[in-house]
Design an enzyme around this catalytic site. Structure first.
Site, short mmCIF file in Angstrom:
data_model
loop_
_atom_site.label_atom_id
_atom_site.label_comp_id
_atom_site.label_asym_id
_atom_site.label_seq_id
_atom_site.Cartn_x
_atom_site.Cartn_y
_atom_site.Cartn_z
CG ASP A 78 -1.93 1.08 1.27
OD1 ASP A 78 -3.03 0.83 1.79
OD2 ASP A 78 -1.66 2.20 0.79
CG ASP B 193 -2.79 3.50 -2.38
OD1 ASP B 193 -3.85 2.87 -2.22
OD2 ASP B 193 -2.17 4.05 -1.45
CD GLU B 194 -5.58 -0.93 -0.53
OE1 GLU B 194 -5.72 -1.92 0.20
OE2 GLU B 194 -6.50 -0.15 -0.81
#
Ligand code: TTP
Ligand code: MG
Length: 363
Positions: A10, A116-117
């Protein structure tokens, strides 16, 4: 290793970190990314703030005006004022796909879970040491290429890896070995369990249940009785059990855009323009997509009093990539009744509009 090893990565303060390294002079400054604000006035919320700005109490989903006030307060205390920036999705998507490329060099099974993960499978490695080494390399490569940091959690399944990535942010790396799962989970607050939102947490707090260990007082059946099907999921999560696979590709179910106006309005010309823009954006994304056609259009209207209505229409003959004109026309037809008596008898002002397309076909 015959057991699974899953990592969760993350990015730290993603949008804000990108902005921080993209503009000379921003490095080390408090940065807030979100909706527009002019001299303390704005209507939307903070998308994210970097860790410097978080020290001022600024955070995601907070009204942008509150963030502004916190920044002014810090300024009075002699600290640097925060820099407020609009959201630049194009830039963040580019960085996101670069990060995906880096991870793919090290694992062949990667699932992008959000902008974003990422989950990725490292079960092919033989020892925990090797796993840590690879994750460090990924972190270093992202740092070198994009100049921003991330946090990685590693465990025997997606649940453990995701929680582990979140506990030592920013720039963290945490591996939870099989034998340590219980000691890792037990003291955690129940809110750390994915699926336990504020409502469920409140429900448990009223029974004096605040940690994962407390949760274990209940049997699977009891949790199911209390919460229905989600209770079963919570039971297994508390035990650290999660068999869900790392899925490489997600099925896109809809493409949509919405926008909140700067002021509530019923000004036809103005709303019409915004609708055009939204429709264009949605259609552009459809054109870029892997799909051949879509069959359903849905529009959303939120009135000044927050009452929200949707209107949806499915078409026998789907929309192809050459049908932009017809699409714009149909969107408008769905929308018109909200401007007059038909679906807006009290002539309420409009606050937000949205357009969405779904029911995709691949041929
Ligand atoms: P997150 O990973 O939740 O947040 P983050 O990366 O900014 O910070 P952290 O270090 O705690 O991981 O979300 C990723 C991006 O998604 C974030 O940079 C901005 C966007 N976002 C919003 O637009 N609104 C929100 O409410 C949240 C939580 C995130
Ligand atoms: Mg993040």
């Amino acid at each position: 290793m015959d057991k699974r090893i899953i990592a969760h990565l993350d990015m730290d303060a993603f949008f804000a970190s990108i902005e921080e390294v993209s503009t000379p002079g921003f490095l080390g400054k408090p940065i807030v990314v979100g909706s527009e604000i002019h001299e303390g006035k704005g209507r939307g919320v903070v998308s994210t703030a970097n860790y410097k700005a978080r020290e001022y109490g600024i955070h995601s989903a907070q009204p942008i005006t509150i963030a502004w006030r916190l920044s002014q307060k810090a300024k009075k205390e002699g600290k640097p004022e925060a820099i407020f920036l609009p959201v630049d999705f194009k830039l963040y998507n580019k960085v996101s796909s670069n990060i995906l490329k880096i991870i793919k060099k090290y694992s062949s099974i990667v699932e992008q879970a959000s902008i974003d993960e990422f989950y990725f499978d490292l079960s092919f490695l033989k020892t925990y040491e090797e796993v840590e080494k690879v994750c460090k390399k990924i972190k270093e490569e992202i740092k070198k290429e994009e100049r921003i940091t991330c946090s990685i959690g590693i465990g025997g399944n997606k649940l453990i890896s995701k929680i582990a990535a979140g506990v030592n942010k920013p720039d963290g790396l945490l591996l939870i070995k099989e034998k340590d799962v219980k000691d890792f989970l037990n003291p955690l607050k129940i809110e750390k369990i994915p699926g336990i939102g504020p409502k469920t947490a409140k429900f448990f707090h009223e029974m004096n249940i605040s940690t994962v260990e407390d949760l274990k007082r209940f049997s699977k059946e009891e949790l199911e009785e209390m919460l229905g099907k989600p209770g079963i999921g919570i039971y297994y999560s508390a035990m650290g059990i999660d068999n869900s696979p790392v899925i490489e590709y997600y099925e896109v179910k809809s493409i949509g855009e919405q926008t909140t106006f700067n002021r509530n309005t019923l000004d036809f010309a103005f709303i019409f323009d915004v609708f055009r823009e939204l429709s264009n954006d949605v259609f552009k994304r459809f054109i870029k997509s892997e799909f051949f056609k879509f069959n359903t259009i849905t529009i959303t209207i939120r009135f000044a009093d927050f009452e929200t209505k949707t209107s949806s229409k499915s078409f026998k003959e789907g929309f192809k990539k050459s049908d932009k004109k017809r699409f714009n026309f149909e969107v408008l037809k769905l929308f018109l009744p909200f401007l007059d008596k038909r679906r807006n008898p009290k002539r309420k002002l409009i606050r937000l509009i949205g357009v969405r397309v779904e029911k995709f076909g691949k041929k």
